[in-house]
Every structure is written in structure tokens, then in C-alpha cells.
Write an enzyme that holds these catalytic residues in place. Structure first.
Site, short mmCIF file in Angstrom:
data_model
loop_
_atom_site.label_atom_id
_atom_site.label_comp_id
_atom_site.label_asym_id
_atom_site.label_seq_id
_atom_site.Cartn_x
_atom_site.Cartn_y
_atom_site.Cartn_z
N ILE A 161 0.86 -1.18 0.00
CA ILE A 161 0.00 0.00 0.00
C ILE A 161 0.89 1.23 0.00
O ILE A 161 1.82 1.32 0.80
CB ILE A 161 -0.84 0.02 1.30
CG1 ILE A 161 -1.66 -1.25 1.45
CG2 ILE A 161 -1.68 1.26 1.41
CD1 ILE A 161 -2.99 -1.20 0.87
N CYS A 162 0.61 2.20 -0.87
CA CYS A 162 1.42 3.42 -0.90
C CYS A 162 1.21 4.24 0.37
O CYS A 162 0.07 4.55 0.74
CB CYS A 162 1.02 4.28 -2.10
SG CYS A 162 1.73 5.94 -2.01
#
Lengths: 117, 97, 129
Positions: free
Chosen positions: C76-77
Site C-alpha cells: 500500500i502506498c
């Protein structure tokens, strides 16, 4: 080394896509040769005179001006999409090369990976 | 360097397909998925009728929307395994969303 | 061949997650390696541990969990996830939030992971919203 093409197709402020697309481009510039292509409403990302003081959004258009400092010097847009929005490259915050359809097809062919935002 | 272009938006609501078709070349391929499949309906003039490039439709998405039997004849219905194979066949994938 | 997948859409709001999951399954069945799945934009909501869909709807969280258990890297960024409130324990502590909500199997990391995937996978396939 692979060449990465970042494509921005959405206008600023209506969604965070442009801002996050720019973040991705800046990250990419640290590791690879990167180019930016503006299509459709993406050309508005670089429009001068954006004033967000009353909009509640962030004016990140100034960050595009820093792209050459990050080694990103290949900035392109669709000449058609610019004209159809009543703009010229003089209206943009940084120098951008306007390409015709064949030029953009070639640009996409010349890069190894295309990332779209 | 042939490109597989994927379009997942309806041609009526979104410019994704129209813009994709501006830059798609003869050796490229077009894959319509999700709401993009509506572009291949019989009677819809979405611009793909005149394409010489190969056109693929994700079968699962056409079936889910009840239009698998209403598609233009020039298109090829594919499953996800064939979608994966196309990504290998073409040099890169460009999504239009 | 090494595949990387990018997901831009939130679960249940767009079809991006379901399409990406089906593509991931097919790629593995075809004998390809899944180098990474990277979640960007609203795609980071896929990493929430608080998804609670009705029982007659697909359990997207469980499908990602299953992929993770097969050893697939789910990233996940961090910038996207902090904005949208998907936090692991460390980030929740750093920003003094009352709870964390990152689902097991996911990890939070920087955009360098997206660039790394673009450079090192043979194909990058993006599922947009």
C-alpha cells in the site's frame, strides 16, 4: 535501463490523481529516465495562474516547475488536446513539447513502461 | 513495440476509449473490460468498428452485463488466462481509465 | 514472466479490485510470477482491515488475504494511505491516532516500490477506477 512514461489525463483539484501522479513521477525520477505526457484534461495540470487560496485544495502546479531539477526534462502534451481547450504551450508553467497523434503513438512505443494517472 | 491498450470505461460516459483510439496503432491490440465492454455492442458507433487492430473483450465482464450475445462480430471474447497471455504477446500494457 | 499489478480503485466502489484479483489468479495459474501488487490512489482502501460487506457479496478482503498467503507482496502506498486513513500500528503511533487498521498480509511502503515494480517486472498491468 528502462524508460518510464507517466501519463496525466485528469484536471487538477477535482481529484487527487494529478497530485499523486506527480508524486509518482518525482519518485520515478530518482531511479529511472522518466518522461511526462499530458493528455485530455491533464493539460490543465500545468496551467499558469492556478490560485487555490479559496478552494481548499493544494496548488501543486508549482512543483511541475521543479521537474528539471529532478532530471525530468522530457515533457510532452497532445497538441490537439491543448488546442481544443483553447490553450497554447505559453499558458503552461514549464516548457512542454506539443506532439501530434503520430508523435504520441511513437512516444508510447519508445518507452518501456507506461504509468497512467 | 506493440501495446495492449485496456479500456474499462463506458464510451458514453467517458473519453477513455475515444482518446485511446487516437493513439492506437495497427500493430497494437485493444482489450475492453469492465464497463468498457459496452463499446462493442451491436449498433453502437464507438469508433472500434473502423479499427484494423485486434479487438478483445473480457468475456466474464460482457456476460455479467448481459451483452455477450449482442456483440459486434469483429471482436474476440477472451477469459482471464487469455488476458494474461495477451500481456505476454504485447510488449507493454497501457490502461485507459 | 514476472508480472506486477497496480490497483487504483477502492473495493466495492469500482471493479478494479475484482478484475485485479482475477488477473492475479490467472497469471499464477499460467505459471507466471507475481512480483508485487501495488495499491495507489483509492486502491489503498483494499488494505483496510475493517471491510464488512454483506454475506451475499464477494469477500474481497479474504481474496487478497489468500493471495498474500501464497507469498504475493501486497504493498500500500504510504502517502495515499495516510491521506485516506489506512494505517499500520507504527503509522498510527507516529501520527497519534486512536487505532490502526491495516489488514494482515499488506504492508505500507513508499512509491519507490511502484517504481521498483515498473523497472523489475516484465509487465506492469494497472487496474484503474
Amino acid at each position: 535501463m528502462k524508460r518510464l512514461l507517466f501519463v496525466q489525463s485528469r484536471a487538477p483539484h477535482g481529484s487527487v490523481n494529478g497530485q499523486e501522479g506527480l508524486d509518482a513521477l518525482l519518485a520515478g525520477s530518482a531511479f529511472a529516465t522518466c518522461s511526462l505526457l499530458l493528455l485530455e484534461d491533464g493539460v490543465f495540470q500545468l496551467l499558469k495562474a492556478q490560485d487555490t487560496s479559496d478552494s481548499g485544495t493544494k496548488n501543486y502546479s508549482v512543483s511541475y516547475g521543479a521537474l528539471p531539477d529532478y532530471g525530468v526534462e522530457d515533457l510532452y502534451c497532445s497538441a490537439d488536446h491543448l488546442v481544443s481547450r483553447g490553450l497554447t504551450t505559453d499558458d503552461l508553467v514549464v516548457p512542454v513539447t506539443a506532439l501530434d497523434r503520430a508523435g504520441i503513438s511513437q512516444l508510447m512505443a519508445d518507452h518501456d513502461v507506461i504509468l497512467s494517472f | 513495440m506493440a501495446i495492449l491498450h485496456t479500456v474499462n470505461q463506458s464510451p458514453d460516459r467517458h473519453s477513455a476509449l475515444r482518446t485511446c483510439l487516437e493513439f492506437l496503432t495497427e500493430q497494437d491490440g485493444l482489450l475492453l473490460l469492465e464497463d468498457g465492454v459496452y463499446a462493442a455492442l451491436i449498433g453502437v458507433r464507438s469508433g472500434i468498428e473502423d479499427l484494423s487492430a485486434d479487438i478483445f473483450i473480457l468475456k466474464a465482464d460482457a456476460e455479467a452485463r448481459g451483452i455477450a450475445g449482442r456483440l459486434q462480430q469483429e471482436v474476440t471474447l477472451i477469459d482471464y488466462a487469455e488476458f494474461v497471455d495477451l500481456c505476454v504477446t504485447y510488449d507493454k500494457v497501457k490502461n485507459w481509465s | 514472466m514476472k508480472f506486477a499489478i497496480v490497483v487504483h480503485g477502492a473495493p466495492y466502489s469500482s471493479a478494479a479490485a475484482q478484475s485485479a484479483l482475477r488477473f492475479a489468479g490467472a497469471a499464477r495459474e499460467r505459471g507466471h510470477e507475481l512480483y508485487r501488487v501495488f495499491f495507489y490512489h483509492d486502491g489503498v482502501y483494499n488494505g483496510s482491515s475493517l471491510l464488512a460487506p454483506p454475506q451475499d457479496e464477494p469477500d474481497i478482503a479474504a481474496e487478497w488475504q489468500a493471495l498474500s498467503e501464497q507469498g504475493v507482496d501486497l504493498v500500500i502506498c504510504v502517502a495515499s494511505s495516510l491521506r485516506r486513513g489506512v494505517l499500520d500500528v507504527d503509522e498510527a503511533r507516529r501520527y497519534q491516532k486512536s487505532a490502526s487498521n491495516l489488514a494482515g498480509g499488506f504492508q505500507i511502503s513508499g512509491l519507490g516500490q511502484l517504481i521498483d515494480a515498473a523497472l523489475n517486472a516484465d509487465r506492469l498491468v494497472t487496474f484503474g477506477a
